[in-house]
Design a protein around this motif. Structure first.
Motif, PDB file in Angstrom:
ATOM      1  N   ASP A   1      39.453  42.140  24.796  1.00 26.31           N
ATOM      2  CA  ASP A   1      40.715  41.971  25.516  1.00 26.31           C
ATOM      3  C   ASP A   1      41.340  40.586  25.436  1.00 26.31           C
ATOM      4  OD1 ASP A   1      39.314  44.129  28.024  1.00 26.31           O
ATOM      5  OD2 ASP A   1      40.609  44.610  26.313  1.00 26.31           O
TER       6      ASP A   1
ATOM      7  N   ARG B   1      41.231  38.471  22.974  1.00 24.97           N
ATOM      8  CA  ARG B   1      41.739  38.059  21.668  1.00 24.97           C
ATOM      9  C   ARG B   1      43.068  38.721  21.318  1.00 24.97           C
ATOM     10  NH1 ARG B   1      38.814  38.576  17.191  1.00 24.97           N
ATOM     11  NH2 ARG B   1      38.675  36.411  16.556  1.00 24.97           N
ATOM     12  N   ALA B   2      43.288  39.904  21.866  1.00 23.99           N
ATOM     13  CA  ALA B   2      44.525  40.623  21.520  1.00 23.99           C
ATOM     14  C   ALA B   2      45.791  39.808  21.834  1.00 23.99           C
ATOM     15  CB  ALA B   2      44.549  41.976  22.203  1.00 23.99           C
TER      16      ALA B   2
ATOM     17  N   LEU C   1      46.109  36.691  22.066  1.00 21.71           N
ATOM     18  CA  LEU C   1      46.143  35.524  21.177  1.00 21.71           C
ATOM     19  C   LEU C   1      46.712  35.893  19.824  1.00 21.71           C
ATOM     20  CD1 LEU C   1      42.743  33.764  21.862  1.00 21.71           C
ATOM     21  CD2 LEU C   1      45.004  33.017  22.537  1.00 21.71           C
ATOM     22  N   ARG C   2      46.377  37.076  19.386  1.00 23.59           N
ATOM     23  CA  ARG C   2      46.909  37.533  18.109  1.00 23.59           C
ATOM     24  C   ARG C   2      48.418  37.634  18.172  1.00 23.59           C
ATOM     25  NH1 ARG C   2      42.711  40.886  17.733  1.00 23.59           N
ATOM     26  NH2 ARG C   2      43.898  42.570  18.683  1.00 23.59           N
ATOM     27  N   SER C   3      48.888  38.151  19.292  1.00 21.37           N
ATOM     28  CA  SER C   3      50.343  38.262  19.448  1.00 21.37           C
ATOM     29  C   SER C   3      50.992  36.886  19.430  1.00 21.37           C
ATOM     30  CB  SER C   3      50.685  38.949  20.771  1.00 21.37           C
ATOM     31  OG  SER C   3      50.503  40.328  20.669  1.00 21.37           O
TER      32      SER C   3
ATOM     33  N   ASP D   1      49.910  34.070  18.144  1.00 23.39           N
ATOM     34  CA  ASP D   1      49.892  33.459  16.817  1.00 23.39           C
ATOM     35  C   ASP D   1      50.807  34.216  15.852  1.00 23.39           C
ATOM     36  OD1 ASP D   1      48.633  33.395  13.883  1.00 23.39           O
ATOM     37  OD2 ASP D   1      48.102  31.534  14.931  1.00 23.39           O
ATOM     38  N   GLY D   2      50.670  35.529  15.851  1.00 29.93           N
ATOM     39  CA  GLY D   2      51.406  36.352  14.905  1.00 29.93           C
ATOM     40  C   GLY D   2      52.912  36.216  15.045  1.00 29.93           C
ATOM     41  N   PHE D   3      53.395  36.322  16.268  1.00 27.31           N
ATOM     42  CA  PHE D   3      54.841  36.270  16.438  1.00 27.31           C
ATOM     43  C   PHE D   3      55.406  34.870  16.289  1.00 27.31           C
ATOM     44  CE2 PHE D   3      55.466  40.567  16.757  1.00 27.31           C
ATOM     45  CZ  PHE D   3      54.518  41.145  17.580  1.00 27.31           C
TER      46      PHE D   3
ATOM     47  N   HIS E   1      54.246  32.875  14.026  1.00 24.47           N
ATOM     48  CA  HIS E   1      54.328  32.852  12.565  1.00 24.47           C
ATOM     49  C   HIS E   1      55.573  33.580  12.096  1.00 24.47           C
ATOM     50  CE1 HIS E   1      52.443  32.962   8.467  1.00 24.47           C
ATOM     51  NE2 HIS E   1      53.294  33.974   8.363  1.00 24.47           N
TER      52      HIS E   1
ATOM     53  N   ARG F   1      50.781  28.033  17.529  1.00 22.97           N
ATOM     54  CA  ARG F   1      49.814  28.726  16.661  1.00 22.97           C
ATOM     55  C   ARG F   1      48.457  28.047  16.707  1.00 22.97           C
ATOM     56  NH1 ARG F   1      50.923  30.035  10.938  1.00 22.97           N
ATOM     57  NH2 ARG F   1      49.320  31.540  11.483  1.00 22.97           N
TER      58      ARG F   1
ATOM     59  N   GLN G   1      44.866  29.613  17.929  1.00 25.84           N
ATOM     60  CA  GLN G   1      43.689  29.701  17.063  1.00 25.84           C
ATOM     61  C   GLN G   1      42.504  28.930  17.626  1.00 25.84           C
ATOM     62  OE1 GLN G   1      44.825  28.825  13.014  1.00 25.84           O
ATOM     63  NE2 GLN G   1      46.599  30.167  13.285  1.00 25.84           N
TER      64      GLN G   1
ATOM     65  N   ALA H   1      40.968  31.091  20.217  1.00 21.99           N
ATOM     66  CA  ALA H   1      40.173  32.160  19.607  1.00 21.99           C
ATOM     67  C   ALA H   1      38.799  31.625  19.206  1.00 21.99           C
ATOM     68  CB  ALA H   1      40.903  32.721  18.398  1.00 21.99           C
TER      69      ALA H   1
ATOM     70  N   ASP I   1      50.305  44.317  18.502  1.00 27.43           N
ATOM     71  CA  ASP I   1      49.414  44.474  17.354  1.00 27.43           C
ATOM     72  C   ASP I   1      50.005  45.403  16.318  1.00 27.43           C
ATOM     73  OD1 ASP I   1      46.165  44.159  18.985  1.00 27.43           O
ATOM     74  OD2 ASP I   1      47.339  42.756  17.807  1.00 27.43           O
TER      75      ASP I   1
ATOM     76  N   LEU J   1      52.632  43.476  14.397  1.00 29.63           N
ATOM     77  CA  LEU J   1      51.989  42.502  13.518  1.00 29.63           C
ATOM     78  C   LEU J   1      51.354  43.201  12.325  1.00 29.63           C
ATOM     79  CD1 LEU J   1      50.341  40.132  16.141  1.00 29.63           C
ATOM     80  CD2 LEU J   1      52.245  39.609  14.628  1.00 29.63           C
TER      81      LEU J   1
ATOM     82  N   LYS K   1      39.541  49.892  20.750  1.00 28.43           N
ATOM     83  CA  LYS K   1      39.897  50.023  22.153  1.00 28.43           C
ATOM     84  C   LYS K   1      41.215  50.784  22.260  1.00 28.43           C
ATOM     85  CE  LYS K   1      38.183  47.841  26.036  1.00 28.43           C
ATOM     86  NZ  LYS K   1      39.028  47.101  27.012  1.00 28.43           N
TER      87      LYS K   1
ATOM     88  N   SER L   1      39.224  43.811  17.397  1.00 28.17           N
ATOM     89  CA  SER L   1      38.957  42.437  17.840  1.00 28.17           C
ATOM     90  C   SER L   1      37.475  42.132  17.871  1.00 28.17           C
ATOM     91  CB  SER L   1      39.420  42.232  19.283  1.00 28.17           C
ATOM     92  OG  SER L   1      40.751  42.524  19.418  1.00 28.17           O
TER      93      SER L   1
ATOM     94  N   PRO M   1      41.611  38.867  12.625  1.00 26.70           N
ATOM     95  CA  PRO M   1      41.653  37.450  12.953  1.00 26.70           C
ATOM     96  C   PRO M   1      42.875  37.141  13.823  1.00 26.70           C
ATOM     97  CG  PRO M   1      42.262  37.802  10.646  1.00 26.70           C
ATOM     98  CD  PRO M   1      42.064  39.143  11.241  1.00 26.70           C
ATOM     99  N   VAL M   2      42.739  36.089  14.599  1.00 24.24           N
ATOM    100  CA  VAL M   2      43.871  35.687  15.442  1.00 24.24           C
ATOM    101  C   VAL M   2      44.948  35.040  14.577  1.00 24.24           C
ATOM    102  CG1 VAL M   2      44.580  34.040  17.203  1.00 24.24           C
ATOM    103  CG2 VAL M   2      42.596  35.479  17.586  1.00 24.24           C
TER     104      VAL M   2
ATOM    105  N   PHE N   1      47.490  34.600  12.067  1.00 21.43           N
ATOM    106  CA  PHE N   1      48.289  35.643  11.423  1.00 21.43           C
ATOM    107  C   PHE N   1      48.220  35.582   9.902  1.00 21.43           C
ATOM    108  CE2 PHE N   1      51.130  39.022  11.123  1.00 21.43           C
ATOM    109  CZ  PHE N   1      51.956  38.771  10.039  1.00 21.43           C
TER     110      PHE N   1
END
Lengths: 396, 150
Positions: free
Chosen positions: A180, A182-183, A185-187, A189-191, A193, A215, A219, A222, B16, B19, B69, B98, B120-121, B123
């Motif tokens: 939970d 990390r999700a 964090l991905r958003s 970083d991803g967005f 980027h 970003r 990271q 993470a 997600d 992405l 999940k 994750s 990975p976090v 991107f």
């Protein structure tokens, strides 16, 4: 226990005394049934020699009263009487509870013999009584011990149950963190980027820089989560003990580091001693080497040329494994902070890191029963020593 | 001209999902990405029921990207159901998640997953991973034969 002599006539008593003196027992004299009963209140006797013909209370009455009293109910009574006495009622005597009749004039040898039998009997009875009491006490003790043991076992079981519950909670906590945290964090970083890409032209330098910070922060977080998970895992994991080839592990780690790091930019002399073996958990020891060698790699990264060495050091009969590098080193003044979680001796700007790696290594080494310590100096590299058990064996 | 390949993306988080689509934007093969939001929808698609009743069930997707999940049915349960049915038993399934918890890895491989990738976090790294995944599974890898239409 003594012998009670009961006779209203003093000559009788003296005669008895004379005969029985040889036995060496305590002789107590009573001139009447009443006196005899008084003695019996306070003392225990092995045998009572009781004259029948006595004024006021004769031998039979006395005997009957003796038998009524709890304390002397079972004391052997030998009736003494003149054989010519008219009212010798032998049956009555036995009914009342006498064990023997002896007729006056008494035969000393016979009297002594009979009396000593009862003395011996009394002695043995006393012995048995004592032993029985001891046995009883011992039984009580064992019972108490058994109870205590049962209580302890129960407490232990409860404790185990609690610990198991805590462990399960920790596992599901880790699991949650794993998924939970990390999700989002991905958003982040991803967005960020995506934003950098799509809106590059519409952002000024500052905007772009800010997004890069976003970003980086995501990271870093993470990496922190991963390290924390690893630390928790290391604490929870069961420790296996088997023969572990540390040389092989170190070589694998080294190859990976050299492959990843674009080795073309710098010259690294990577030295691994041969046949380094330890007794421990292979996965956890791999984590130790990855961390220590990874650190050595990181802290020599600013040099064009460097040397990293993994080996076994023997000094004063004690052996320890070591990882040595000639990189940035650290100030020995802060050596005590090295292994604390989140403690760093360098800024993130100089060298990236979460500050947990060494805490993890420290925990693993401690779980193996070993020690870890470090020596270093600024710009002159560092050496990390560790043992895997605290006894002084040939293989640490 | 070969038919377009289908990637079934099973992902409940909209962030997600976006992405993943961004990451797969530069894919090499001609492929279409179908997105479903949970395990139940995924099975509906695979077995052509519910909102996907129009679909031809004899043609499974070329790749399933499965998160662990998920609401209602979790990833492992979905995987088990996929492996239990003859129609879908052979479909390549890659878990994209994750977690790198050992227990997840064990249950995934035990249930018959083809591959397990940790998202990975970073991107850029994720995009690279998606690219490699797509290249490997849709271009390099030969998937199981699909029943020909009569």
């Amino acid at each position: 226990m003594g012998i009670l002599l009961v006779d209203d006539q003093p000559e009788g008593l003296i005669a008895l005394e004379a005969i029985l003196q040889e036995l060496g027992e305590n002789l107590v004299k009573a001139r009447s049934g009443r006196e005899a009963l008084r003695h019996l209140l306070n003392e225990d006797f092995a045998v009572i020699l009781l004259d029948i013909q006595m004024p006021e209370m004769d031998g039979y009455e006395t005997a009957a009263l003796i038998r009524e009293k709890q304390r002397c109910r079972h004391t052997p009574i030998i009736f003494l009487t003149a054989s010519h006495a008219a009212d010798v009622q032998i049956m009555r005597g036995y009914e009342i509870g006498a064990v023997d009749y002896m007729f006056k004039p008494l035969e000393p040898v016979v009297l002594r013999s009979k009396v000593s039998v009862f003395v011996e009997l009394a002695r043995k009875t006393e012995l048995i009584r004592k032993q029985t009491e001891q046995l009883y006490q011992r039984e009580q003790e064992s019972r108490r011990l058994a109870e205590t043991q049962a209580e302890l076992l129960l407490a232990l079981e409860q404790r185990n149950g609690e610990l198991a519950a805590v462990n399960t909670e920790l596992e599901s906590f880790s699991y949650s963190v794993s998924h939970d945290l990390r999700a989002p964090l991905r958003s982040i970083d991803g967005f960020s980027h995506a934003l950098l890409e799509t809106s590059f032209d519409r952002l000024d330098d500052q905007g772009r820089r800010h997004l890069r910070y976003v970003r980086d922060a995501a990271q870093r977080m993470a990496a922190l989560i991963d390290d924390l998970l690893e630390l928790a895992r290391v604490t929870r994991a069961e420790l296996r003990r088997e023969r572990v080839d540390l040389t092989a592990i170190a070589r694998t780690v080294g190859t990976r580091l050299q492959g990843d790091g674009g080795n073309g930019e710098r010259q690294v002399e990577f030295v691994v001693h041969r046949e380094l073996v330890a007794n421990g958990d292979p996965r956890l020891l791999a984590v130790v080497l990855e961390n220590l060698l990874g650190n050595a790699w990181k802290f020599t990264s600013k040099r064009p040329m460097c040397r990293i060495e993994f080996g076994l050091d023997s000094k004063n009969g004690q052996s320890a494994f070591f990882v040595r590098d000639d990189g940035a080193g650290f100030d020995m003044a802060y050596a005590s902070k090295l292994f604390g979680a989140f403690q760093r001796l360098h800024s993130t700007a100089d060298f990236a890191g979460t500050g947990i790696g060494l805490a993890t290594v420290h925990r693993i080494v401690r779980r193996h029963g070993g020690r870890i310590w470090a020596e270093g100096s600024v710009d002159h590299g560092a050496t990390f020593y560790f043992t895997l058990c605290d006894e002084d064996r040939q293989q640490p | 001209m070969s038919q377009a390949k289908v990637i079934l993306l099973v992902e409940d988080d909209p962030g997600d999902e976006e992405l993943a689509l961004l990451a797969l934007r530069t894919r090499r093969a001609k492929s279409e990405v179908v997105v479903v939001r949970d395990g139940v929808e995924a099975l509906d698609y695979l077995f052509a029921r519910g909102s996907f009743a129009e679909r031809d069930p004899s043609i499974p997707p070329d790749l399933v990207l499965l998160d662990l999940k998920l609401p209602k049915l979790n990833g492992i349960e979905v995987l088990r159901k996929i492996r239990a049915e003859p129609a879908t038993r052979l479909v390549p399934v890659v878990i994209l998640t994750s977690s790198n918890e050992e227990k997840d890895l064990l249950s995934a491989y035990d249930a018959g997953v083809n591959s397990y990738i940790r998202k990975p976090v970073d991107f850029a790294a994720f995009a690279e991973a998606a690219r490699q995944l797509e290249t490997y599974w849709l271009v390099l890898n030969h998937g199981p034969p699909v029943a020909k239409r009569p």
